[in-house]
Design a protein around this motif. Structure first.
Motif, PDB file in Angstrom:
ATOM      1  N   ALA A   1      46.805  43.518 -40.863  1.00 13.61           N
ATOM      2  CA  ALA A   1      48.108  44.034 -41.312  1.00 13.61           C
ATOM      3  C   ALA A   1      47.951  45.524 -41.624  1.00 13.61           C
ATOM      4  CB  ALA A   1      48.634  43.223 -42.487  1.00 13.61           C
ATOM      5  N   ASN A   2      48.558  45.977 -42.731  1.00 13.93           N
ATOM      6  CA  ASN A   2      48.466  47.399 -43.054  1.00 13.93           C
ATOM      7  C   ASN A   2      47.530  47.654 -44.234  1.00 13.93           C
ATOM      8  OD1 ASN A   2      50.020  46.247 -45.023  1.00 13.93           O
ATOM      9  ND2 ASN A   2      51.792  47.595 -44.773  1.00 13.93           N
ATOM     10  N   LEU A   3      46.620  46.728 -44.498  1.00 15.59           N
ATOM     11  CA  LEU A   3      45.656  46.910 -45.570  1.00 15.59           C
ATOM     12  C   LEU A   3      44.705  48.060 -45.247  1.00 15.59           C
ATOM     13  CD1 LEU A   3      44.721  43.186 -46.359  1.00 15.59           C
ATOM     14  CD2 LEU A   3      46.210  44.687 -47.696  1.00 15.59           C
ATOM     15  N   GLU A   4      44.323  48.810 -46.273  1.00 18.07           N
ATOM     16  CA  GLU A   4      43.435  49.952 -46.085  1.00 18.07           C
ATOM     17  C   GLU A   4      41.964  49.518 -46.107  1.00 18.07           C
ATOM     18  OE1 GLU A   4      44.435  52.990 -45.461  1.00 18.07           O
ATOM     19  OE2 GLU A   4      46.589  52.625 -45.721  1.00 18.07           O
ATOM     20  N   GLU A   5      41.169  50.208 -45.317  1.00 15.83           N
ATOM     21  CA  GLU A   5      39.709  50.078 -45.326  1.00 15.83           C
ATOM     22  C   GLU A   5      39.207  48.657 -45.062  1.00 15.83           C
ATOM     23  OE1 GLU A   5      38.587  51.788 -49.100  1.00 15.83           O
ATOM     24  OE2 GLU A   5      38.588  53.815 -48.266  1.00 15.83           O
ATOM     25  N   THR A   6      39.917  47.926 -44.233  1.00 13.73           N
ATOM     26  CA  THR A   6      39.470  46.570 -43.902  1.00 13.73           C
ATOM     27  C   THR A   6      38.170  46.580 -43.102  1.00 13.73           C
ATOM     28  OG1 THR A   6      40.908  46.623 -41.955  1.00 13.73           O
ATOM     29  CG2 THR A   6      41.786  45.578 -43.943  1.00 13.73           C
TER      30      THR A   6
ATOM     31  N   PRO B   1      44.228  49.370 -36.608  1.00 13.76           N
ATOM     32  CA  PRO B   1      44.018  50.736 -37.103  1.00 13.76           C
ATOM     33  C   PRO B   1      42.895  51.417 -36.336  1.00 13.76           C
ATOM     34  CG  PRO B   1      43.114  49.127 -38.637  1.00 13.76           C
ATOM     35  CD  PRO B   1      43.859  48.344 -37.599  1.00 13.76           C
ATOM     36  N   ASN B   2      42.875  52.741 -36.377  1.00 14.49           N
ATOM     37  CA  ASN B   2      41.850  53.498 -35.647  1.00 14.49           C
ATOM     38  C   ASN B   2      40.440  53.095 -36.055  1.00 14.49           C
ATOM     39  OD1 ASN B   2      43.764  54.939 -34.200  1.00 14.49           O
ATOM     40  ND2 ASN B   2      43.882  56.572 -35.722  1.00 14.49           N
ATOM     41  N   SER B   3      40.265  52.697 -37.309  1.00 12.79           N
ATOM     42  CA  SER B   3      38.943  52.332 -37.807  1.00 12.79           C
ATOM     43  C   SER B   3      38.408  51.040 -37.182  1.00 12.79           C
ATOM     44  CB  SER B   3      38.977  52.178 -39.326  1.00 12.79           C
ATOM     45  OG  SER B   3      39.932  51.194 -39.712  1.00 12.79           O
ATOM     46  N   LEU B   4      39.295  50.282 -36.504  1.00 13.64           N
ATOM     47  CA  LEU B   4      38.881  49.033 -35.862  1.00 13.64           C
ATOM     48  C   LEU B   4      39.066  49.092 -34.344  1.00 13.64           C
ATOM     49  CD1 LEU B   4      40.459  46.484 -38.390  1.00 13.64           C
ATOM     50  CD2 LEU B   4      38.056  47.147 -38.220  1.00 13.64           C
ATOM     51  N   ALA B   5      39.180  50.296 -33.826  1.00 18.94           N
ATOM     52  CA  ALA B   5      39.510  50.474 -32.407  1.00 18.94           C
ATOM     53  C   ALA B   5      38.441  49.945 -31.466  1.00 18.94           C
ATOM     54  CB  ALA B   5      39.769  51.954 -32.125  1.00 18.94           C
ATOM     55  N   GLU B   6      37.200  49.786 -31.950  1.00 17.00           N
ATOM     56  CA  GLU B   6      36.126  49.341 -31.050  1.00 17.00           C
ATOM     57  C   GLU B   6      36.146  47.835 -30.813  1.00 17.00           C
ATOM     58  OE1 GLU B   6      34.055  49.417 -35.186  1.00 17.00           O
ATOM     59  OE2 GLU B   6      35.785  50.333 -34.166  1.00 17.00           O
ATOM     60  N   TYR B   7      36.955  47.095 -31.573  1.00 12.96           N
ATOM     61  CA  TYR B   7      36.967  45.636 -31.450  1.00 12.96           C
ATOM     62  C   TYR B   7      37.968  45.181 -30.380  1.00 12.96           C
ATOM     63  CZ  TYR B   7      34.300  45.311 -35.795  1.00 12.96           C
ATOM     64  OH  TYR B   7      33.328  45.413 -36.753  1.00 12.96           O
ATOM     65  N   PRO B   8      37.704  44.037 -29.719  1.00 11.31           N
ATOM     66  CA  PRO B   8      38.711  43.465 -28.816  1.00 11.31           C
ATOM     67  C   PRO B   8      39.942  43.073 -29.618  1.00 11.31           C
ATOM     68  CG  PRO B   8      36.900  41.915 -29.174  1.00 11.31           C
ATOM     69  CD  PRO B   8      36.482  43.214 -29.795  1.00 11.31           C
TER      70      PRO B   8
ATOM     71  N   ASN C   1      46.828  41.056 -49.753  1.00 14.64           N
ATOM     72  CA  ASN C   1      46.013  41.326 -50.929  1.00 14.64           C
ATOM     73  C   ASN C   1      44.600  41.698 -50.466  1.00 14.64           C
ATOM     74  OD1 ASN C   1      44.077  40.745 -53.133  1.00 14.64           O
ATOM     75  ND2 ASN C   1      45.904  40.084 -54.242  1.00 14.64           N
ATOM     76  N   ARG C   2      44.194  42.923 -50.747  1.00 16.58           N
ATOM     77  CA  ARG C   2      42.907  43.428 -50.268  1.00 16.58           C
ATOM     78  C   ARG C   2      41.733  42.601 -50.791  1.00 16.58           C
ATOM     79  NH1 ARG C   2      38.852  44.794 -48.302  1.00 16.58           N
ATOM     80  NH2 ARG C   2      38.099  46.843 -47.708  1.00 16.58           N
ATOM     81  N   ASP C   3      41.788  42.199 -52.058  1.00 15.45           N
ATOM     82  CA  ASP C   3      40.694  41.421 -52.636  1.00 15.45           C
ATOM     83  C   ASP C   3      40.594  40.035 -52.000  1.00 15.45           C
ATOM     84  OD1 ASP C   3      40.045  43.500 -54.329  1.00 15.45           O
ATOM     85  OD2 ASP C   3      41.263  42.758 -55.985  1.00 15.45           O
ATOM     86  N   VAL C   4      41.739  39.405 -51.777  1.00 14.27           N
ATOM     87  CA  VAL C   4      41.756  38.090 -51.124  1.00 14.27           C
ATOM     88  C   VAL C   4      41.218  38.213 -49.704  1.00 14.27           C
ATOM     89  CG1 VAL C   4      43.242  36.227 -50.279  1.00 14.27           C
ATOM     90  CG2 VAL C   4      43.648  37.216 -52.546  1.00 14.27           C
TER      91      VAL C   4
END
Length: 332
Positions: A147-152, A171-178, A124-127
């Protein structure tokens, strides 16, 4: 509370003396969970300190989870356990038996004096956003399973970059994190390839796949395998309204559908591994036993937990792909 007089010639940094004063006050009962601490300015003025000195002390206590801050109100005692060295925020999508293995190995590798608080977003994206937003600044590390949530990334980027670790899907948007992650596309392809000699004895390969909960890499790897080896295949989101037929092999991604399909196989008087095949994703002890053993494609969740703990303890900024393998049993 009143702080003890800070000693200028003790050799102990003044911020450490503040930390010790808070610890002592909690240990003796002078401070209890929920109590408010004196403000930064009050301590600064009373003891002729710089504001940075007091802030450094409070930040150390925050990082250990002993105190927390509320914007516009001040600092409060979070726990009466003053021996906690680190406090870790762990956000899972959901709890199941293999994630329990991950969690237990994570705790064991961390050792004593480290507190782990576990939360669940249930896809749940809001949770997801609320759990993170409500806990900004209260933990020394944040382990997050998006998981597969969008825009986390919009929520995660509100956390201190050096305190965030991504788990399982990246996801690619979080690729900079360990991260400790699974390569779902390659793992499903390699797992099916390892049992190709068994699969070709059947007529159709069927993937039970939910777009809401399952990694997109699994779907991509499944289609790549089927195209490369010219397999007749199908993707369905549930077994509820389907009757398994002779000549089919099912790739099952969750335990509930696994139970359903085994039940339907029995109801249809089909013989597992002869008339119909089953491959399950994510191994558990139960799958070693059910129907003489269910073939699985699975990462090593215990190893994942251990690697995650080591990364946090050593403050490493790494991206580690966790290994996966096929375990051949009597279901295909």
């Amino acid at each position: 509370m009143q702080f003890e007089t800070l000693k200028t010639k003790s050799g102990i940094p003044k911020y450490k003396q503040i930390v010790s004063s808070v610890e002592d006050a909690i240990a003796t009962g002078a401070l209890k969970k929920g109590d408010k601490l004196p403000s930064l300015n009050a301590i600064k003025n009373e003891h002729s300190l710089s504001r940075d000195t007091v802030l450094t002390a409070f930040n150390e206590l925050k990082n250990r989870g002993i105190i927390h801050s509320i914007v516009g109100k001040g600092y409060y005692v979070s726990t009466e356990s003053v021996h906690v060295e680190q406090k870790i925020f762990l956000l899972f999508d959901e709890l199941n038996s293999f994630k329990e293995d991950l969690y237990n190995s994570f705790l064991q590798k961390l050792g004593d004096n480290i507190q782990v608080d576990i939360f669940f977003h249930h896809f749940n994206r809001d949770v997801f956003s609320k759990l993170i937003s409500d806990n900004i600044g209260n933990y020394s590390s944040y382990v997050i399973m998006p998981a597969n949530l969008e825009e986390t990334e919009k929520t995660i980027r509100n956390l201190p970059f050096d305190k965030v670790y991504i788990l399982d899907q990246v996801p690619n948007s979080l690729a900079e994190y360990p991260a400790i992650y699974q390569n779902f596309e390659i793992d499903i392809f390699n797992g099916l390839f390892a049992v190709l000699a068994n699969i070709i004895n059947y007529e159709k390969l069927i993937l039970l796949y939910s777009e809401e909960k399952q990694p997109k890499g699994i779907l991509k790897g499944f289609y790549t395998f089927c195209n490369q080896y010219n397999m007749n295949c199908e993707v369905v989101d549930s077994i509820k309204n389907r009757t398994p037929e002779k000549g089919e092999v099912y790739v099952v991604l969750d335990d509930r559908n696994l139970i359903r399909i085994i039940k339907k196989i029995k109801e249809g008087q089909l013989v597992l591994a002869k008339d119909i095949g089953v491959i399950s994703v994510n191994d558990t002890m139960l799958k070693e036993i059910v129907e003489g053993g269910i073939t699985t494609i699975s990462t090593d969740f215990k190893l994942m937990g251990e690697k995650l703990a080591t990364m946090i303890l050593n403050k490493e900024h790494l991206k580690i792909e966790n290994p996966s393998r096929l375990i051949l049993r009597k279901s295909i």
